[in-house]
Design a protein around this motif. Structure first.
Motif, mmCIF file in Angstrom:
data_model
loop_
_atom_site.group_PDB
_atom_site.id
_atom_site.type_symbol
_atom_site.label_atom_id
_atom_site.label_comp_id
_atom_site.label_asym_id
_atom_site.label_seq_id
_atom_site.Cartn_x
_atom_site.Cartn_y
_atom_site.Cartn_z
ATOM 1 N N ARG A 212 0.828 -1.204 0.000
ATOM 2 C CA ARG A 212 0.000 0.000 0.000
ATOM 3 C C ARG A 212 0.863 1.255 0.000
ATOM 4 O O ARG A 212 0.613 2.199 -0.774
ATOM 5 C CB ARG A 212 -0.936 -0.005 1.221
ATOM 6 N N ALA A 213 1.880 1.290 0.831
ATOM 7 C CA ALA A 213 2.744 2.468 0.891
ATOM 8 C C ALA A 213 3.486 2.680 -0.425
ATOM 9 O O ALA A 213 3.623 3.816 -0.894
ATOM 10 C CB ALA A 213 3.732 2.342 2.053
ATOM 11 N N MET A 214 3.970 1.599 -1.036
ATOM 12 C CA MET A 214 4.655 1.747 -2.327
ATOM 13 C C MET A 214 3.699 2.266 -3.392
ATOM 14 O O MET A 214 4.072 3.121 -4.204
ATOM 15 C CB MET A 214 5.273 0.421 -2.752
ATOM 16 N N HIS A 215 2.481 1.772 -3.396
ATOM 17 C CA HIS A 215 1.491 2.276 -4.354
ATOM 18 C C HIS A 215 1.248 3.769 -4.151
ATOM 19 O O HIS A 215 1.241 4.551 -5.112
ATOM 20 C CB HIS A 215 0.184 1.504 -4.212
ATOM 21 N N GLU A 216 1.048 4.169 -2.888
ATOM 22 C CA GLU A 216 0.758 5.573 -2.613
ATOM 23 C C GLU A 216 1.954 6.468 -2.930
ATOM 24 O O GLU A 216 1.793 7.582 -3.433
ATOM 25 C CB GLU A 216 0.325 5.740 -1.157
ATOM 26 N N MET A 217 3.163 6.000 -2.638
ATOM 27 C CA MET A 217 4.352 6.781 -2.972
ATOM 28 C C MET A 217 4.451 6.983 -4.473
ATOM 29 O O MET A 217 4.673 8.105 -4.956
ATOM 30 C CB MET A 217 5.614 6.088 -2.445
ATOM 31 N N ILE A 232 6.132 9.691 2.290
ATOM 32 C CA ILE A 232 5.818 8.259 2.334
ATOM 33 C C ILE A 232 7.099 7.449 2.219
ATOM 34 O O ILE A 232 7.321 6.477 2.948
ATOM 35 C CB ILE A 232 4.830 7.891 1.211
ATOM 36 N N ASN A 233 7.961 7.866 1.306
ATOM 37 C CA ASN A 233 9.204 7.133 1.071
ATOM 38 C C ASN A 233 10.109 7.129 2.303
ATOM 39 O O ASN A 233 10.850 6.163 2.533
ATOM 40 C CB ASN A 233 9.943 7.733 -0.126
ATOM 41 N N ALA A 234 10.037 8.175 3.105
ATOM 42 C CA ALA A 234 10.884 8.251 4.303
ATOM 43 C C ALA A 234 10.619 7.076 5.236
ATOM 44 O O ALA A 234 11.548 6.541 5.863
ATOM 45 C CB ALA A 234 10.653 9.573 5.026
ATOM 46 N N ASP A 235 9.357 6.654 5.335
ATOM 47 C CA ASP A 235 9.029 5.510 6.201
ATOM 48 C C ASP A 235 9.470 4.179 5.594
ATOM 49 O O ASP A 235 9.498 3.164 6.298
ATOM 50 C CB ASP A 235 7.527 5.464 6.464
ATOM 51 N N LEU A 236 9.787 4.180 4.312
ATOM 52 C CA LEU A 236 10.161 2.943 3.616
ATOM 53 C C LEU A 236 11.666 2.766 3.475
ATOM 54 O O LEU A 236 12.119 1.719 3.008
ATOM 55 C CB LEU A 236 9.534 2.935 2.213
ATOM 56 N N THR A 237 12.430 3.773 3.905
ATOM 57 C CA THR A 237 13.872 3.705 3.661
ATOM 58 C C THR A 237 14.523 2.510 4.342
ATOM 59 O O THR A 237 15.466 1.919 3.824
ATOM 60 C CB THR A 237 14.567 5.000 4.102
#
Length: 291
Positions: A212-217, A232-237
């Motif tokens: 979901r986060a990758m889609h939204e980013m 959003i990407n900051a939380d995925l690093t």
């Protein structure tokens, strides 16, 4: 033709290494429910190197059937033998894939002319849309932007997954090829910046764990909303980094097992995630709000 967050799907296996098609069906539904824009079946993240041809095509067939047209299905069909790549690509097309992803030939280290002729031969032999895939860190073969530009003239070569790890390379590809073929990041850590610079999406390992986060980013970046995409990407690093703490897909499969989505199986020569790496992956999952 394709855009957004395209997951490089793992191939679920039981503890003895047998393919687990029930878990595969669950994974497909997990991704569709969470907005994944396309599924890449049996790419290198899907352990294509250790699946035999009947297994390879059966995974593609099962994913196509489960998806039932809701999102595109892209089949990994690359090989270091041009004849084998043609055969896999033809079989994937017959199984219903919407496109094929073809990694550069690994180990035999072709010249740039050899790469051009390899991809041209596959494109001429099989009319399905085809996406080139450059990942020199794993193949010992680097397809240069000038070769990509030559291949962009072939009508059914529609995209490139670039995983050289260089934003400078990505910008050169945009300058040479944007508007001729679609460009996708194969490096999760460069995905946000690459889309904001002109890429059309990410073929993503991180999306296995945080779809979901990758889609939204990707959606925000494609819309030009840099602030939202970067937030959003900051939380995925953490995931971008720790899902490669050991060879892909070892950490991704371990994370998905922790989420209860797949069993523990992985095929030799890959082995389960080392215990010393568990906490780093868990911390990254917590940072991404998937735990």
């Amino acid at each position: 033709m394709f855009h957004g967050s395209m997951v490089a799907l793992v191939t679920p296996m039981s503890a003895d290494g047998a393919l687990d098609f029930d878990a595969l069906a669950r994974l497909v539904e997990f991704h569709i429910e969470n907005g994944t824009d396309a599924l890449v079946a049996v790419g290198t993240t899907g352990e294509s190197a250790t699946l035999d041809v009947p297994e390879h095509i059966e995974v593609v067939r099962r994913v196509v059937k489960q998806v039932a047209g809701r999102v595109p299905v892209i089949a990994g069909t690359g090989a270091n033998s041009t004849r084998e790549a043609i055969e896999l690509t033809r079989l994937a097309m017959e199984a219903g894939a919407d496109a094929c992803l073809l990694v550069t030939p690994y180990y035999n280290k072709p010249t740039q002319e050899g790469l051009y002729r390899h991809y041209r031969a596959i494109a001429e032999a099989v009319p399905i849309p085809q996406i080139l895939y450059n990942v020199p860190g794993r193949t010992a073969c680097d397809m240069k932007p000038e070769t990509v530009a030559r291949l962009a003239d072939i009508p059914n070569i529609v995209g490139l997954k670039e995983a050289s790890g260089s934003l400078e390379r990505n910008r050169e590809l945009i300058a040479r090829c944007a508007g001729r073929i679609d460009l996708y990041s194969g490096d999760d850590d460069l995905g946000c910046a690459s889309i904001l610079a002109g890429f059309r999406g990410v073929i993503s390992v991180t999306a296995n764990v945080a779809p979901r986060a990758m889609h939204e980013m990707c959606k925000a970046a494609l819309a030009g909303d840099a602030a939202s995409a970067e937030a959003i990407n900051a939380d995925l690093t953490g995931l971008h980094k720790q899902l490669f703490i050991e060879s892909n897909p070892i950490p991704a499969k371990w994370a998905l097992q922790r989420l209860g989505l797949i069993p523990s199986g992985i095929r030799l020569p890959l082995t389960p995630l080392s215990e010393s790496c568990h906490e780093a992956v868990l911390d990254a999952m917590r940072q991404a709000h998937v735990l």
